[in-house]
Design an enzyme around this catalytic site. Structure first.
Site, PDB file in Angstrom:
ATOM      1  N   THR A 222       0.814  -1.227   0.000  1.00 28.07           N
ATOM      2  CA  THR A 222       0.000   0.000   0.000  1.00 28.07           C
ATOM      3  C   THR A 222       0.844   1.272   0.000  1.00 28.07           C
ATOM      4  O   THR A 222       0.309   2.367  -0.154  1.00 28.07           O
ATOM      5  CB  THR A 222      -0.921   0.039   1.247  1.00 28.07           C
ATOM      6  OG1 THR A 222      -0.106  -0.116   2.411  1.00 28.07           O
ATOM      7  CG2 THR A 222      -1.975  -1.052   1.205  1.00 28.07           C
TER       8      THR A 222
ATOM      9  N   TYR B  53      14.037  -2.368  16.886  1.00 34.49           N
ATOM     10  CA  TYR B  53      13.972  -2.407  15.419  1.00 34.49           C
ATOM     11  C   TYR B  53      15.194  -3.131  14.854  1.00 34.49           C
ATOM     12  O   TYR B  53      15.065  -3.998  13.975  1.00 34.49           O
ATOM     13  CB  TYR B  53      13.864  -0.988  14.841  1.00 34.49           C
ATOM     14  CG  TYR B  53      13.785  -0.982  13.326  1.00 34.49           C
ATOM     15  CD1 TYR B  53      12.651  -1.460  12.672  1.00 34.49           C
ATOM     16  CD2 TYR B  53      14.857  -0.527  12.550  1.00 34.49           C
ATOM     17  CE1 TYR B  53      12.577  -1.484  11.281  1.00 34.49           C
ATOM     18  CE2 TYR B  53      14.797  -0.549  11.158  1.00 34.49           C
ATOM     19  CZ  TYR B  53      13.653  -1.027  10.535  1.00 34.49           C
ATOM     20  OH  TYR B  53      13.596  -1.063   9.149  1.00 34.49           O
TER      21      TYR B  53
ATOM     22  N   LYS C 168      15.489  -6.644  12.517  1.00 36.75           N
ATOM     23  CA  LYS C 168      16.131  -6.760  11.200  1.00 36.75           C
ATOM     24  C   LYS C 168      17.320  -7.717  11.259  1.00 36.75           C
ATOM     25  O   LYS C 168      17.619  -8.393  10.270  1.00 36.75           O
ATOM     26  CB  LYS C 168      16.517  -5.373  10.666  1.00 36.75           C
ATOM     27  CG  LYS C 168      15.293  -4.518  10.300  1.00 36.75           C
ATOM     28  CD  LYS C 168      14.403  -5.188   9.247  1.00 36.75           C
ATOM     29  CE  LYS C 168      13.196  -4.372   8.854  1.00 36.75           C
ATOM     30  NZ  LYS C 168      12.377  -4.988   7.802  1.00 36.75           N
TER      31      LYS C 168
ATOM     32  N   PRO D 186      18.367  -1.823   2.751  1.00 37.32           N
ATOM     33  CA  PRO D 186      18.559  -0.415   2.418  1.00 37.32           C
ATOM     34  C   PRO D 186      18.965   0.419   3.627  1.00 37.32           C
ATOM     35  O   PRO D 186      18.648   0.080   4.775  1.00 37.32           O
ATOM     36  CB  PRO D 186      17.172   0.040   1.942  1.00 37.32           C
ATOM     37  CG  PRO D 186      16.320  -1.184   1.874  1.00 37.32           C
ATOM     38  CD  PRO D 186      16.943  -2.175   2.802  1.00 37.32           C
ATOM     39  N   GLY D 187      19.639   1.526   3.340  1.00 35.09           N
ATOM     40  CA  GLY D 187      19.770   2.604   4.318  1.00 35.09           C
ATOM     41  C   GLY D 187      18.482   3.423   4.258  1.00 35.09           C
ATOM     42  O   GLY D 187      17.405   2.879   3.986  1.00 35.09           O
TER      43      GLY D 187
ATOM     44  N   THR E  30       9.962   7.153   2.557  1.00 30.34           N
ATOM     45  CA  THR E  30       8.641   6.526   2.376  1.00 30.34           C
ATOM     46  C   THR E  30       7.779   6.990   3.551  1.00 30.34           C
ATOM     47  O   THR E  30       8.104   7.975   4.202  1.00 30.34           O
ATOM     48  CB  THR E  30       8.777   4.987   2.428  1.00 30.34           C
ATOM     49  OG1 THR E  30       9.306   4.640   3.721  1.00 30.34           O
ATOM     50  CG2 THR E  30       9.717   4.458   1.361  1.00 30.34           C
ATOM     51  N   GLU E  31       6.745   6.222   3.878  1.00 28.90           N
ATOM     52  CA  GLU E  31       5.960   6.546   5.088  1.00 28.90           C
ATOM     53  C   GLU E  31       6.662   6.061   6.363  1.00 28.90           C
ATOM     54  O   GLU E  31       6.148   6.224   7.471  1.00 28.90           O
ATOM     55  CB  GLU E  31       4.564   5.904   4.995  1.00 28.90           C
ATOM     56  CG  GLU E  31       3.673   6.536   3.957  1.00 28.90           C
ATOM     57  CD  GLU E  31       2.267   5.925   3.923  1.00 28.90           C
ATOM     58  OE1 GLU E  31       1.946   5.087   4.786  1.00 28.90           O
ATOM     59  OE2 GLU E  31       1.515   6.289   3.008  1.00 28.90           O
ATOM     60  N   PHE E  32       7.830   5.436   6.188  1.00 28.63           N
ATOM     61  CA  PHE E  32       8.551   4.799   7.297  1.00 28.63           C
ATOM     62  C   PHE E  32       8.713   5.727   8.514  1.00 28.63           C
ATOM     63  O   PHE E  32       8.401   5.347   9.647  1.00 28.63           O
ATOM     64  CB  PHE E  32       9.919   4.335   6.778  1.00 28.63           C
ATOM     65  CG  PHE E  32      10.791   3.640   7.785  1.00 28.63           C
ATOM     66  CD1 PHE E  32      10.667   2.278   8.021  1.00 28.63           C
ATOM     67  CD2 PHE E  32      11.752   4.346   8.500  1.00 28.63           C
ATOM     68  CE1 PHE E  32      11.482   1.637   8.954  1.00 28.63           C
ATOM     69  CE2 PHE E  32      12.565   3.713   9.427  1.00 28.63           C
ATOM     70  CZ  PHE E  32      12.430   2.354   9.645  1.00 28.63           C
TER      71      PHE E  32
ATOM     72  N   VAL F 239      -0.440  -8.962   8.750  1.00 29.02           N
ATOM     73  CA  VAL F 239       0.545 -10.056   8.793  1.00 29.02           C
ATOM     74  C   VAL F 239       0.800 -10.560  10.214  1.00 29.02           C
ATOM     75  O   VAL F 239       1.366 -11.635  10.407  1.00 29.02           O
ATOM     76  CB  VAL F 239       1.905  -9.683   8.148  1.00 29.02           C
ATOM     77  CG1 VAL F 239       1.766  -9.409   6.669  1.00 29.02           C
ATOM     78  CG2 VAL F 239       2.582  -8.523   8.869  1.00 29.02           C
TER      79      VAL F 239
HETATM   80  P1  NDP Z   1       6.090   2.225   4.493  1.00 35.24           P
HETATM   81  O1  NDP Z   1       5.612   2.611   5.855  1.00 35.24           O
HETATM   82  O2  NDP Z   1       5.978   3.208   3.394  1.00 35.24           O
HETATM   83  O3  NDP Z   1       5.396   0.855   4.057  1.00 35.24           O
HETATM   84  C1  NDP Z   1       5.229  -0.190   4.957  1.00 35.24           C
HETATM   85  C2  NDP Z   1       4.239  -1.194   4.396  1.00 35.24           C
HETATM   86  O4  NDP Z   1       4.099  -2.273   5.350  1.00 35.24           O
HETATM   87  C3  NDP Z   1       2.859  -0.593   4.190  1.00 35.24           C
HETATM   88  O5  NDP Z   1       2.368  -1.018   2.950  1.00 35.24           O
HETATM   89  C4  NDP Z   1       2.033  -1.188   5.316  1.00 35.24           C
HETATM   90  O6  NDP Z   1       0.707  -1.406   4.864  1.00 35.24           O
HETATM   91  C5  NDP Z   1       2.724  -2.537   5.536  1.00 35.24           C
HETATM   92  N1  NDP Z   1       2.472  -3.044   6.874  1.00 35.24           N
HETATM   93  C6  NDP Z   1       2.908  -2.533   8.055  1.00 35.24           C
HETATM   94  N2  NDP Z   1       2.409  -3.249   9.083  1.00 35.24           N
HETATM   95  C7  NDP Z   1       1.635  -4.226   8.538  1.00 35.24           C
HETATM   96  C8  NDP Z   1       0.853  -5.274   9.067  1.00 35.24           C
HETATM   97  N3  NDP Z   1       0.751  -5.470  10.402  1.00 35.24           N
HETATM   98  N4  NDP Z   1       0.185  -6.092   8.233  1.00 35.24           N
HETATM   99  C9  NDP Z   1       0.275  -5.906   6.897  1.00 35.24           C
HETATM  100  N5  NDP Z   1       1.008  -4.945   6.320  1.00 35.24           N
HETATM  101  C10 NDP Z   1       1.687  -4.108   7.132  1.00 35.24           C
HETATM  102  O7  NDP Z   1       7.625   1.812   4.709  1.00 35.24           O
HETATM  103  P2  NDP Z   1       8.748   1.266   3.710  1.00 35.24           P
HETATM  104  O8  NDP Z   1       8.231   1.071   2.350  1.00 35.24           O
HETATM  105  O9  NDP Z   1       9.929   2.127   3.908  1.00 35.24           O
HETATM  106  O10 NDP Z   1       9.068  -0.125   4.406  1.00 35.24           O
HETATM  107  C11 NDP Z   1       9.037  -1.374   3.734  1.00 35.24           C
HETATM  108  C12 NDP Z   1      10.071  -2.286   4.353  1.00 35.24           C
HETATM  109  O11 NDP Z   1      11.376  -1.757   4.140  1.00 35.24           O
HETATM  110  C13 NDP Z   1       9.943  -2.474   5.863  1.00 35.24           C
HETATM  111  O12 NDP Z   1      10.177  -3.831   6.174  1.00 35.24           O
HETATM  112  C14 NDP Z   1      11.050  -1.599   6.417  1.00 35.24           C
HETATM  113  O13 NDP Z   1      11.514  -2.052   7.680  1.00 35.24           O
HETATM  114  C15 NDP Z   1      12.099  -1.763   5.350  1.00 35.24           C
HETATM  115  N6  NDP Z   1      13.109  -0.705   5.310  1.00 35.24           N
HETATM  116  C16 NDP Z   1      12.756   0.602   5.188  1.00 35.24           C
HETATM  117  C17 NDP Z   1      13.735   1.585   5.177  1.00 35.24           C
HETATM  118  C18 NDP Z   1      13.402   3.028   5.112  1.00 35.24           C
HETATM  119  O14 NDP Z   1      14.277   3.870   5.439  1.00 35.24           O
HETATM  120  N7  NDP Z   1      12.213   3.422   4.661  1.00 35.24           N
HETATM  121  C19 NDP Z   1      15.160   1.242   5.243  1.00 35.24           C
HETATM  122  C20 NDP Z   1      15.411  -0.167   5.361  1.00 35.24           C
HETATM  123  C21 NDP Z   1      14.429  -1.087   5.389  1.00 35.24           C
HETATM  124  P3  NDP Z   1      -0.614  -1.108   5.712  1.00 35.24           P
HETATM  125  O15 NDP Z   1      -0.334   0.040   6.617  1.00 35.24           O
HETATM  126  O16 NDP Z   1      -1.647  -0.827   4.662  1.00 35.24           O
HETATM  127  O17 NDP Z   1      -0.883  -2.390   6.431  1.00 35.24           O
HETATM  128  C1  8X3 Z   2      15.349   1.737   8.225  1.00 33.56           C
HETATM  129  C2  8X3 Z   2      16.608   2.531   8.217  1.00 33.56           C
HETATM  130  O1  8X3 Z   2      18.451   3.548   9.635  1.00 33.56           O
HETATM  131  O2  8X3 Z   2      16.204   3.873  10.425  1.00 33.56           O
HETATM  132  O3  8X3 Z   2      15.565   0.379   8.256  1.00 33.56           O
HETATM  133  O4  8X3 Z   2      17.243   1.736  10.594  1.00 33.56           O
HETATM  134  S1  8X3 Z   2      17.118   2.926   9.809  1.00 33.56           S
END
Ligand code: NDP
Ligand code: 8X3
Length: 252
Positions: free
Chosen positions: A11, A153, A157, A183-184, A188-190, A61
């Site tokens: 999403t 966190y 990971k 990734p670093g 995103t919405e992270f 999930v």
């Molecule tokens: P976003 O927040 O943009 O996306 C996260 C996605 O995970 C959303 O689609 C959300 O969907 C889904 N999600 C979260 N919790 C649940 C749940 N309980 N059940 C189902 N779906 C879930 O973040 P990113 O795209 O950045 O993150 C994607 C992955 O990359 C993650 O695993 C993150 O840890 C990893 N990552 C991100 C980094 C960053 O800096 N952004 C760096 C390194 C790794 P919904 O809310 O609709 O359920």
């Molecule tokens: C997301 C990047 O640096 O916040 O995995 O851990 S960080």
């Protein structure tokens, strides 16, 4: 026949960009997440712009029953998953353990570790049975380095790294590839999720530097899945040029 990819967390962010790039490159998609409206929007958008077929499954999930029901609901060609992108995940909070919020830890462990295991438990048997497939787990630089205020966190990971390595050995006899992408910082919405909706705090994370964007990771995933059958990329660490470690940035 087109290959089928199941992407968790489609999403938003990396999952959404990966869905879009895979649809443009010959995959039919099973997209998942909890926000049904966003799944429907993405599905309509992909169907409009590509010839990919898209199936949406809305579930959490963290809920074993929901995961089992969703995967077991697949019929016909949709049962035949070739590629699993274990992407759903999140960070919540940024505090030292001595001030940590237990509910935040639970959310991260339940989503990033248990959720990934639950999905893999129900999808990997499909790949074992047909002796082919590819699982790509979204790890992080936090799976390789620990940083202050990120203990839980980082632990999740590091766990993704361990699961990836163990599954690669378990699935070796069946010709199933298992990869991790670490990734670093990706914009995103992270960070909005990490700071519980505080957009000001979230925006500060990316100030003064150029982060990665979701498309950068999606392109890396496309590279992984387009290698020949005899080639597996075990692990890919991808950083912004402005980042040299989990907490080492060049800000201007
Ligand atoms: P976003 O927040 O943009 O996306 C996260 C996605 O995970 C959303 O689609 C959300 O969907 C889904 N999600 C979260 N919790 C649940 C749940 N309980 N059940 C189902 N779906 C879930 O973040 P990113 O795209 O950045 O993150 C994607 C992955 O990359 C993650 O695993 C993150 O840890 C990893 N990552 C991100 C980094 C960053 O800096 N952004 C760096 C390194 C790794 P919904 O809310 O609709 O359920
Ligand atoms: C997301 C990047 O640096 O916040 O995995 O851990 S960080």
């Amino acid at each position: 026949m087109k290959k089928i990819a199941l992407i968790t967390g489609a999403t938003s962010g990396i999952g959404k960009a990966t869905a879009q790039i895979l649809a443009l490159n010959g995959y039919d998609l099973i997209i998942t997440g909890r926000r049904e409206v966003l799944l429907n929007e993405l599905s309509a958008n992909i169907k409009n712009e590509t010839d990919a077929e898209v199936l949406s499954l809305c579930f959490d999930v963290r809920e074993l029953n929901q995961v089992e029901k969703a995967i077991k609901s697949l019929t016909g060609k949709w049962e035949n998953i070739d590629l699993l992108i274990n992407n759903a995940g999140l960070a919540v909070g940024l505090e030292p353990v001595y001030e940590g919020v237990v509910d935040d830890w639970d959310r991260m462990i339940d989503t990033n570790v248990k959720g990934l295991l639950y999905i893999s438990r129900f999808v990997s048997p499909i790949m074992v049975a047909k002796e082919s497939g590819h699982i790509i787990n979204l790890s992080s630089i936090a799976g390789h380095q620990a940083y202050a205020n990120g203990a839980a966190y980082c632990a999740t990971k590091h766990a993704v790294e361990a699961i990836t390595k163990a599954m690669r050995i378990e699935l070796l006899p069946f010709g199933v590839k298992v990869s991790a992408i670490s990734p670093g910082m990706v914009d995103t919405e992270f960070s909005k999720v990490r700071f519980k909706g505080d957009t000001e705090k979230a925006e500060k994370v990316y100030q003064g530097l150029t982060p990665l964007y979701a498309i950068d990771i999606a392109e890396a995933i496309l590279f992984l899945v387009t290698r020949p059958k005899h080639v597996n990329i075990d692990e890919m660490i991808i950083m912004p040029t402005d980042q040299a470690g989990a907490r080492d940035f060049r800000r201007r």
